[in-house]
Design a protein around this motif. Structure first.
Motif, PDB file in Angstrom:
ATOM      1  N   CYS A 275       0.828  -1.210   0.000  1.00  0.00           N
ATOM      2  CA  CYS A 275       0.000   0.000   0.000  1.00  0.00           C
ATOM      3  C   CYS A 275       0.863   1.261   0.000  1.00  0.00           C
ATOM      4  O   CYS A 275       0.535   2.237  -0.675  1.00  0.00           O
TER       5      CYS A 275
ATOM      6  N   ARG B 263       2.993   5.532  -6.426  1.00  0.00           N
ATOM      7  CA  ARG B 263       2.790   5.338  -7.868  1.00  0.00           C
ATOM      8  C   ARG B 263       1.525   6.013  -8.400  1.00  0.00           C
ATOM      9  O   ARG B 263       1.339   6.106  -9.605  1.00  0.00           O
ATOM     10  N   LEU B 264       0.645   6.421  -7.523  1.00  0.00           N
ATOM     11  CA  LEU B 264      -0.634   6.975  -7.959  1.00  0.00           C
ATOM     12  C   LEU B 264      -0.450   8.357  -8.586  1.00  0.00           C
ATOM     13  O   LEU B 264       0.417   9.119  -8.178  1.00  0.00           O
TER      14      LEU B 264
ATOM     15  N   PRO C 161      -1.088   1.288 -11.710  1.00  0.00           N
ATOM     16  CA  PRO C 161      -0.334   1.417 -10.449  1.00  0.00           C
ATOM     17  C   PRO C 161      -0.643   0.284  -9.463  1.00  0.00           C
ATOM     18  O   PRO C 161       0.239  -0.181  -8.749  1.00  0.00           O
ATOM     19  N   ILE C 162      -1.899  -0.163  -9.421  1.00  0.00           N
ATOM     20  CA  ILE C 162      -2.271  -1.244  -8.507  1.00  0.00           C
ATOM     21  C   ILE C 162      -1.539  -2.530  -8.917  1.00  0.00           C
ATOM     22  O   ILE C 162      -0.978  -3.224  -8.066  1.00  0.00           O
TER      23      ILE C 162
ATOM     24  N   ALA D 285       2.218  -2.224  -7.936  1.00  0.00           N
ATOM     25  CA  ALA D 285       2.561  -2.165  -6.512  1.00  0.00           C
ATOM     26  C   ALA D 285       2.070  -3.360  -5.713  1.00  0.00           C
ATOM     27  O   ALA D 285       2.669  -3.703  -4.679  1.00  0.00           O
TER      28      ALA D 285
ATOM     29  N   CYS E 186      -6.187   1.909   0.744  1.00  0.00           N
ATOM     30  CA  CYS E 186      -5.489   0.648   0.490  1.00  0.00           C
ATOM     31  C   CYS E 186      -5.299  -0.112   1.796  1.00  0.00           C
ATOM     32  O   CYS E 186      -4.874   0.462   2.801  1.00  0.00           O
TER      33      CYS E 186
ATOM     34  N   VAL F 173      -8.027  -2.842  -2.308  1.00  0.00           N
ATOM     35  CA  VAL F 173      -7.967  -1.401  -2.536  1.00  0.00           C
ATOM     36  C   VAL F 173      -9.385  -0.921  -2.830  1.00  0.00           C
ATOM     37  O   VAL F 173     -10.002  -1.333  -3.805  1.00  0.00           O
TER      38      VAL F 173
ATOM     39  N   LEU G 130       2.071   1.640  -3.458  1.00  0.00           N
ATOM     40  CA  LEU G 130       0.990   2.112  -4.317  1.00  0.00           C
ATOM     41  C   LEU G 130       0.829   3.617  -4.203  1.00  0.00           C
ATOM     42  O   LEU G 130       0.692   4.314  -5.206  1.00  0.00           O
TER      43      LEU G 130
ATOM     44  N   ARG H 242      -5.377  -9.261  -4.885  1.00  0.00           N
ATOM     45  CA  ARG H 242      -4.049  -8.652  -4.774  1.00  0.00           C
ATOM     46  C   ARG H 242      -3.518  -8.848  -3.357  1.00  0.00           C
ATOM     47  O   ARG H 242      -4.203  -9.360  -2.485  1.00  0.00           O
TER      48      ARG H 242
END
Length: 145
Positions: A40, A46-47, A139-140, A143, A78, A119, A43, A115
């Motif tokens: 998380c 990366r968002l 991104p999900i 990550a 997340c 999320v 993530l 995952r």
């Protein structure tokens, strides 16, 4: 200043805070642990800064597990719990390699499943969910294996 003006100002400030119209939006953060927490945090880095035309804004309390865009129009959490209404045999649409569960009772809430961490994304009616979910899927995937 008159007492009436002071009361009106206090009420207006309270309403703005409750509506999320200030510079910070209130979102309760989840508390993931272990690999889910690490994923998380990755993530969050990366968002995108902009999503479906709206910019990221601060959330309170500050958390590496929450990202908000557009004064609360789109909120991502997340490390949430598995959706309670999701069944093991339920068919879920996949967008760019990420499966998204949508609870019919909560049509503005989507949860990426399958995952390292769940999320959850809440999308206001001002946005098209498919556009938002397409932009969040890469991104999900990167990550959260």
């Amino acid at each position: 200043m008159s007492l009436r003006f002071t009361r009106w100002t206090a009420c207006a400030c309270a309403l703005l805070t409750l509506a999320g119209c200030g510079s910070t939006v209130r979102v309760d953060p989840p508390t993931p642990e272990g690999a889910a927490a690490a994923g998380c945090r990755a993530l969050g880095e990366r968002l995108p800064q902009k999503l479906d035309g709206v910019s990221r804004v601060e959330s309170t309390p500050a958390s590496p597990y929450v990202v908000v865009w557009g004064e609360g129009e789109i909120a991502l959490r997340c490390g949430v719990s598995r959706p309670a209404t999701m069944t093991a045999t339920q068919e879920v649409p996949e967008i760019n390699g990420v499966a998204w569960f949508s609870d019919p009772a909560r049509p503005l809430l989507f949860t990426a499943i399958g995952r390292e961490a769940y999320v959850e994304v809440t999308i206001s009616r001002r946005h098209t969910p498919e556009n938002v979910l397409v932009d969040l899927s890469a991104p999900i995937k990167a990550a959260l294996p």
